[in-house]
Design a protein around this motif. Structure first.
Motif, PDB file in Angstrom:
ATOM      1  N   GLU A 154      -3.684  -0.082  -6.156  1.00 23.75           N
ATOM      2  CA  GLU A 154      -2.459  -0.615  -6.690  1.00 23.75           C
ATOM      3  C   GLU A 154      -2.747  -1.320  -7.989  1.00 23.75           C
ATOM      4  OE1 GLU A 154       0.187  -1.308  -5.000  1.00 23.75           O
ATOM      5  OE2 GLU A 154      -0.526  -0.609  -3.026  1.00 23.75           O
ATOM      6  N   ARG A 186      -4.252 -10.020   1.350  1.00 25.94           N
ATOM      7  CA  ARG A 186      -3.570  -8.986   1.325  1.00 25.94           C
ATOM      8  C   ARG A 186      -2.098  -9.611   0.928  1.00 25.94           C
ATOM      9  NH1 ARG A 186      -4.300  -4.867   5.050  1.00 25.94           N
ATOM     10  NH2 ARG A 186      -6.142  -4.801   6.075  1.00 25.94           N
ATOM     11  N   ASN A 187      -1.954 -10.829   1.174  1.00 26.70           N
ATOM     12  CA  ASN A 187      -0.750 -11.651   0.706  1.00 26.70           C
ATOM     13  C   ASN A 187      -0.764 -11.646  -0.873  1.00 26.70           C
ATOM     14  OD1 ASN A 187       1.518 -13.863   1.290  1.00 26.70           O
ATOM     15  ND2 ASN A 187       0.273 -14.914  -0.127  1.00 26.70           N
ATOM     16  N   ARG A 190       0.077  -8.234  -2.207  1.00 19.31           N
ATOM     17  CA  ARG A 190       1.483  -7.814  -1.981  1.00 19.31           C
ATOM     18  C   ARG A 190       2.460  -8.419  -3.253  1.00 19.31           C
ATOM     19  NH1 ARG A 190       0.859  -8.801   3.649  1.00 19.31           N
ATOM     20  NH2 ARG A 190       1.799 -10.880   3.549  1.00 19.31           N
ATOM     21  N   HIS A 191       2.172  -9.646  -3.829  1.00 18.52           N
ATOM     22  CA  HIS A 191       2.635 -10.131  -4.543  1.00 18.52           C
ATOM     23  C   HIS A 191       2.165 -10.189  -5.928  1.00 18.52           C
ATOM     24  CE1 HIS A 191       5.520 -12.014  -1.500  1.00 18.52           C
ATOM     25  NE2 HIS A 191       4.457 -12.257  -0.898  1.00 18.52           N
ATOM     26  N   ASP A 240       8.618  -8.486   2.023  1.00 20.61           N
ATOM     27  CA  ASP A 240       7.395  -8.509   2.679  1.00 20.61           C
ATOM     28  C   ASP A 240       7.638  -7.385   4.041  1.00 20.61           C
ATOM     29  OD1 ASP A 240       6.440 -11.729   2.210  1.00 20.61           O
ATOM     30  OD2 ASP A 240       6.453 -10.067   1.134  1.00 20.61           O
ATOM     31  N   ARG A 243       6.872  -3.997   3.183  1.00 18.95           N
ATOM     32  CA  ARG A 243       5.378  -3.928   3.014  1.00 18.95           C
ATOM     33  C   ARG A 243       4.610  -4.163   4.157  1.00 18.95           C
ATOM     34  NH1 ARG A 243       4.570  -4.599  -2.514  1.00 18.95           N
ATOM     35  NH2 ARG A 243       2.200  -3.878  -2.109  1.00 18.95           N
TER      36      ARG A 243
END
Length: 300
Positions: A154, A186-187, A190-191, A240, A243
């Motif tokens: 990423e 993971r959170n 994602r952000h 969310d 994803r």
């Protein structure tokens, strides 16, 4: 004087009876107003209002939970149903693309069912923990090793910084705490946009070890911050869900931390200023070794 005191008590009791009847019939917003029956009845009325408020909040949470759960189930079930109908009508052919879609949506349902079971058992104290000594450094480096490839893909930098707590030994369930750190990483991934940084660090505060996952990504608006640990709560629902998040990872994480006699908190400076999630864990009591008396022989 007796008539005046009795009159005040009767008014409060009548009001309490009326409101109790309304709550019984589902009007949870009803509250008792004091009618001057004395300190004891005022305390009783306050306790009743507090109970009614908690019932109202619980009912609102239950309704939101059912609504969100139905929404979570609707998308994968609808997708599976459409593909099954397409296969049955001959519109779709069984190929790698069809297999991938059906597998992903089936896995999503299975993950949601497992997450719901985990959070329910954790909040009810039914989780079974396999406690064993493990160092903070081992927990952090294990979590980083599991995610470094995904972060690199990423374009997000992942940094491990155990600090002075590196060799601190905890008596915990390493697999469950690994689940917590997995959810937090993971959170954060994602952000956090490409080029951003996520740091997982640790520190010692009194008798506690604090492990933090901090990012410089999207941040959390102040109005959303108190709700981030609620089931299915999302500040940005569409993102969310697309994803792949179930919406209860943070709820599970806090429940596991609480079950270890610790806690999990979230802080953020606001949109665009990143966020930090900190898990606190108690250090096991230090064992004191008794020194032999002077002149006594030591057994080896």
């Amino acid at each position: 004087m007796t008539w005046w005191v009795t009159r005040g008590m009767q008014r409060t009791l009548d009001a309490l009876t009326t409101v109790a009847s309304e709550v019984l019939h589902g009007h949870l917003s009803a509250r008792v107003t004091s009618a001057g029956g004395g300190a004891e009845l005022d305390t009783l009325a306050g306790a009743f209002n507090l109970m009614a408020g908690q019932l109202e909040q619980t009912e609102a949470t239950r309704r939101r939970l059912l609504s969100d759960l139905a929404h979570e189930l609707r998308t994968p079930i609808s997708t599976i149903q459409l593909y099954c109908e397409g296969l049955g009508d001959g519109v779709l052919q069984w190929d790698l693309a069809t297999e991938r879609v059906l597998t992903e949506n089936t896995a999503r349902l299975a993950r949601l069912a497992g997450d719901l079971d985990d959070v329910s058992r954790a909040e009810e104290g039914r989780l079974v923990f396999d406690l064993a000594p493990v160092t903070v450094g081992e927990l952090i480096h294990s979590a980083v090793a599991s995610h470094e490839d995904g972060f690199a893909h990423e374009g997000v930098q992942l940094i491990a910084d155990p600090g002075p707590a590196h060799d601190t030994v905890l008596e915990v369930d390493a697999n469950r705490l690994g689940q917590v750190l997995d959810n937090l990483l993971r959170n954060a991934q994602r952000h956090t946009p490409p080029g951003g940084t996520v740091v997982i660090s640790a520190g010692l505060t009194g008798d506690e070890v604090r492990i933090s996952v901090t990012d410089d990504g999207d941040g959390i608006p102040a109005q959303h911050l108190p709700h981030v640990f609620e089931r299915f709560y999302r500040g940005d629902p569409a993102r969310d869900r697309d994803r792949g998040g179930s919406g209860i990872g943070l709820t599970i994480s806090r429940a596991i931390a609480d079950a270890h006699r610790g806690g999990l908190t979230a802080t953020s400076g606001g949109p665009g200023q990143g966020a930090s999630f900190t898990m606190s864990l108690p250090q096991p009591p230090r064992r004191r070794t008794r020194r032999p008396a002077k002149g006594a022989s030591q057994l080896r």
